[in-house]
Design a protein around this motif. Structure first.
Motif, PDB file in Angstrom:
ATOM      1  N   ALA A 144       0.819  -1.219   0.000  1.00  0.00           N
ATOM      2  CA  ALA A 144       0.000   0.000   0.000  1.00  0.00           C
ATOM      3  C   ALA A 144       0.852   1.267   0.000  1.00  0.00           C
ATOM      4  O   ALA A 144       2.020   1.266   0.416  1.00  0.00           O
ATOM      5  N   PHE A 145       0.219   2.337  -0.479  1.00  0.00           N
ATOM      6  CA  PHE A 145       0.774   3.688  -0.429  1.00  0.00           C
ATOM      7  C   PHE A 145      -0.266   4.598   0.234  1.00  0.00           C
ATOM      8  O   PHE A 145      -1.463   4.292   0.240  1.00  0.00           O
ATOM      9  N   GLU A 146       0.203   5.720   0.760  1.00  0.00           N
ATOM     10  CA  GLU A 146      -0.685   6.755   1.283  1.00  0.00           C
ATOM     11  C   GLU A 146      -0.343   8.088   0.627  1.00  0.00           C
ATOM     12  O   GLU A 146       0.841   8.406   0.435  1.00  0.00           O
ATOM     13  N   VAL A 147      -1.383   8.836   0.296  1.00  0.00           N
ATOM     14  CA  VAL A 147      -1.209  10.202  -0.196  1.00  0.00           C
ATOM     15  C   VAL A 147      -1.942  11.124   0.773  1.00  0.00           C
ATOM     16  O   VAL A 147      -3.154  10.984   0.969  1.00  0.00           O
ATOM     17  N   ILE A 148      -1.205  12.020   1.385  1.00  0.00           N
ATOM     18  CA  ILE A 148      -1.786  12.948   2.365  1.00  0.00           C
ATOM     19  C   ILE A 148      -2.006  14.301   1.697  1.00  0.00           C
ATOM     20  O   ILE A 148      -1.070  14.898   1.148  1.00  0.00           O
ATOM     21  N   VAL A 149      -3.261  14.755   1.718  1.00  0.00           N
ATOM     22  CA  VAL A 149      -3.632  16.031   1.094  1.00  0.00           C
ATOM     23  C   VAL A 149      -3.996  17.039   2.172  1.00  0.00           C
ATOM     24  O   VAL A 149      -4.822  16.751   3.055  1.00  0.00           O
ATOM     25  N   LEU A 150      -3.376  18.202   2.116  1.00  0.00           N
ATOM     26  CA  LEU A 150      -3.686  19.300   3.023  1.00  0.00           C
ATOM     27  C   LEU A 150      -4.229  20.477   2.206  1.00  0.00           C
ATOM     28  O   LEU A 150      -3.687  20.794   1.138  1.00  0.00           O
ATOM     29  N   ILE A 151      -5.298  21.085   2.689  1.00  0.00           N
ATOM     30  CA  ILE A 151      -5.926  22.209   1.991  1.00  0.00           C
ATOM     31  C   ILE A 151      -6.027  23.402   2.933  1.00  0.00           C
ATOM     32  O   ILE A 151      -6.515  23.270   4.055  1.00  0.00           O
ATOM     33  N   ASP A 152      -5.542  24.541   2.476  1.00  0.00           N
ATOM     34  CA  ASP A 152      -5.703  25.781   3.235  1.00  0.00           C
ATOM     35  C   ASP A 152      -7.096  26.328   2.942  1.00  0.00           C
ATOM     36  O   ASP A 152      -7.302  27.063   1.981  1.00  0.00           O
ATOM     37  N   GLN A 153      -8.060  25.921   3.781  1.00  0.00           N
ATOM     38  CA  GLN A 153      -9.453  26.295   3.554  1.00  0.00           C
ATOM     39  C   GLN A 153      -9.674  27.800   3.669  1.00  0.00           C
ATOM     40  O   GLN A 153     -10.661  28.329   3.146  1.00  0.00           O
ATOM     41  N   GLU A 154      -8.791  28.486   4.375  1.00  0.00           N
ATOM     42  CA  GLU A 154      -9.001  29.912   4.626  1.00  0.00           C
ATOM     43  C   GLU A 154      -8.226  30.808   3.665  1.00  0.00           C
ATOM     44  O   GLU A 154      -8.198  32.028   3.860  1.00  0.00           O
ATOM     45  N   ALA A 155      -7.590  30.239   2.670  1.00  0.00           N
ATOM     46  CA  ALA A 155      -6.827  31.055   1.722  1.00  0.00           C
ATOM     47  C   ALA A 155      -7.730  32.121   1.102  1.00  0.00           C
ATOM     48  O   ALA A 155      -8.822  31.807   0.596  1.00  0.00           O
ATOM     49  N   ALA A 156      -7.292  33.353   1.145  1.00  0.00           N
ATOM     50  CA  ALA A 156      -8.127  34.466   0.675  1.00  0.00           C
ATOM     51  C   ALA A 156      -8.477  34.333  -0.803  1.00  0.00           C
ATOM     52  O   ALA A 156      -9.519  34.832  -1.239  1.00  0.00           O
ATOM     53  N   ALA A 157      -7.625  33.662  -1.563  1.00  0.00           N
ATOM     54  CA  ALA A 157      -7.850  33.561  -3.009  1.00  0.00           C
ATOM     55  C   ALA A 157      -8.782  32.418  -3.392  1.00  0.00           C
ATOM     56  O   ALA A 157      -9.130  32.275  -4.569  1.00  0.00           O
ATOM     57  N   ASN A 158      -9.177  31.582  -2.431  1.00  0.00           N
ATOM     58  CA  ASN A 158     -10.108  30.492  -2.749  1.00  0.00           C
ATOM     59  C   ASN A 158     -11.438  31.053  -3.235  1.00  0.00           C
ATOM     60  O   ASN A 158     -11.938  32.045  -2.680  1.00  0.00           O
TER      61      ASN A 158
END
Length: 228
Positions: A144-158
């Protein structure tokens, strides 16, 4: 004398969708609707919303799970994610061992549900994008492999767009909002509960299947928004 009769359909109102809300300051959020692309971008009251994430607000890293037999590698694409990505850990598990072209891997999202099957040596591009390459030791079932995704939910440009199946629902539009071609607009969204909304007032995308709708309803409920 003949009398003329006219019918008039009243515009949709917030109360048609929202039946109960704990606290507007807690439950609602102003957001930026992405600019129209060649035409106006229109989001109607009750439309489920998804992120159009700004460049740089998403990061991903990948690694093999310790203890495996195969010594192949995983390489993330650039960019490593699609617009449908969600934050969390994706697990990629070998279901059929072998070399490139033979090995198969089940890809599960952070919620533990399958999003597709990857083949060794071939690119995979659903939510996350990667290629697994075999090494000197062939993969076996359970590697198995793992891919960890992090998202800056508060980024002003979103920004936000109307939700489509495969993406994550982050709220429901509380008003009709139009972003002209090339120009963003400010909308209002119900992002959190406790709240109760009318099922009949949710504005689903054309062509949605029963399975996709059931999954979408679960995402809305996970925001502490009850549907009746």
């Amino acid at each position: 004398m003949t009398l003329s009769f006219f019918s008039h359909a009243a515009p949709a109102r917030e109360s048609d969708l929202l039946k109960l809300e704990y606290d507007p300051q807690f439950c609602r959020e102003d957001y930026t609707l992405s600019a129209g692309d060649g035409a106006d971008r229109v989001v109607l009251l009750g439309t489920p919303l998804a992120y159009a994430l700004a460049a740089g607000s998403v990061s991903a890293s990948a690694a093999a799970v310790a203890g495996g037999t195969g010594d192949g590698t995983i390489a993330l694409a650039d960019p490593a994610t699609t617009s449908a990505v969600v934050e969390g850990t994706y697990v990629i598990t070998c279901t059929t061992g072998g070399a490139d072209g033979t090995s198969k891997f089940r890809v599960e999202g952070p919620n533990g549900k399958s999003i597709g099957t990857a083949t060794g040596g071939a690119a995979f591009a659903k939510q996350i994008k990667f290629t697994i390459s075999g090494g000197s030791e062939a993969f076996v079932e359970g590697d198995a492999f793992e891919v960890i995704v992090l998202i800056d939910q508060e980024a002003a440009a979103n920004e936000r767009v109307a939700w489509e199946p495969g993406a994550e629902i982050i709220g429901l539009s509380l008003r009709n909002t139009t972003a002209p071609d090339g120009v963003t607009a400010t909308g209002l969204s119900l992002d959190n509960g406790p709240a109760v909304v009318s099922a009949s007032a949710i504005n689903w995308p054309d062509g949605i299947t029963a399975t996709e709708k059931a999954q979408a309803l679960e995402m809305i409920k996970s925001l502490a928004i009850k549907i009746r």
